[in-house]
Design an enzyme around this catalytic site. Structure first.
Site: not given
Ligand code: AMP
Length: 282
Positions: A30, A37, A152, A189
């Site tokens: 996102m 990421h 997640d 966040r």
């Molecule tokens: P998001 O942008 O929050 O929807 O996350 C996109 C992807 O990045 C999802 O697969 C999350 O699980 C992964 N992600 C987010 N934060 C982390 C983190 N701290 N370590 C590893 N992967 C992450």
């Protein structure tokens, strides 16, 4: 790095790569990218010839009253990081591109049991929205593998469930949680946290780590450990959604004989909802 918005343009690019026999990895996000990421992008680059990163703040995975409008959107900075990390394409669809009939009238994917558990019990419709959006991205790109964060854990588990039960031919690869020095899991966040909250936020990981330790020491008092964890967070000013010990293999409640466990937690600190988990073997 190519930057694309249209579904047809992305399909054409993937077709061109496939014509050259190149393998393709997908990293859905996102945006508001951080090192967590970036570790996904690097893992994808290490295994596949071409890597597509998608940035889409997916409206259907936000419940009413959540932070859809406030969610940080910093596309220029995100793109600069992706160029540095060697992503080959970034896909930036609009809501209309992915939901041509509108978000109110769309096909949704539901994983019947888990959709209302853990985070799903506190975020109405969240998992149906997330599963649906990733499904769309997989159908557009048909990658060899999709990379998701273990941060997640429930989402990763459900995505594996979806791929298996809908007989999809894509590998789902989980990447370990990337943390700040004090243990706080990186998250877009975290930007919402005030300075005082940021300092307190590490207590979520600490609380889960204490439970991990007790489980490794042989405790099977799952409910007691969960209650203690909830109380600790409440005393520190969090409003916890849940702390639960489950087994890794099917995400059902832990039993004394189980060796592969996961401790999951979610709690609000001010207006920020934090989630984390620790997988353990004993
Ligand atoms: P998001 O942008 O929050 O929807 O996350 C996109 C992807 O990045 C999802 O697969 C999350 O699980 C992964 N992600 C987010 N934060 C982390 C983190 N701290 N370590 C590893 N992967 C992450």
């Amino acid at each position: 790095m190519q930057s694309l918005q249209q579904v047809a343009a992305l399909r054409a690019l993937v077709a061109e790569w496939r014509g050259q026999n190149l393998s393709v990895g997908l990293v859905p996000t996102m945006g508001s990218l951080h090192d967590g990421h970036r570790s996904l992008v690097k893992a994808a680059k290490a295994r596949f010839d071409r890597v597509i990163v998608t940035i889409f703040v997916n409206p259907t995975q936000f419940s009413p009253g959540e932070d859809f409008d406030d969610y940080p959107r910093v596309i220029a900075a995100d793109k600069a990081m992706l160029v540095e990390d060697g992503a080959d394409a970034v896909f930036l669809p609009t809501i209309d591109d992915l939901y041509p009939r509108g978000v109110e009238r769309t096909t949704l994917i539901t994983i019947s049991d888990l959709t209302n558990e853990l985070c799903g019990a506190h975020r109405d419709g969240h998992f149906d929205g997330a599963m649906t959006a990733v499904n769309k991205l997989l159908n557009i790109t048909r990658p060899d593998a999709v990379f998701l964060g273990e941060k997640d854990f429930q989402q990763l588990f459900m995505m594996k469930q979806m791929v298996s039960e809908l007989m999809m031919s894509v590998e789902v690869i989980g990447v370990p949680t990337y943390r700040e020095d004090d243990g706080l899991a990186m998250s877009s966040r975290n930007k919402y946290l005030t300075e005082t909250e940021r300092d307190k936020a590490k207590a979520l990981f600490e609380t889960l780590s204490e439970i991990e330790q007790a489980l490794k020491n042989g405790s099977n008092e799952f409910s007691q450990l969960e209650q203690q964890g909830l109380r600790k967070l409440q005393e520190l000013g969090f409003i916890p959604d849940y702390i639960e010990v489950r087994r890794q293999r099917d995400m059902l409640g832990a039993q004394a004989a189980d060796k592969e466990l996961v401790v999951l937690g979610a709690a609000k600190l001010g207006k920020t909802r934090l989630i984390d988990n620790i997988q353990l073997s004993r």
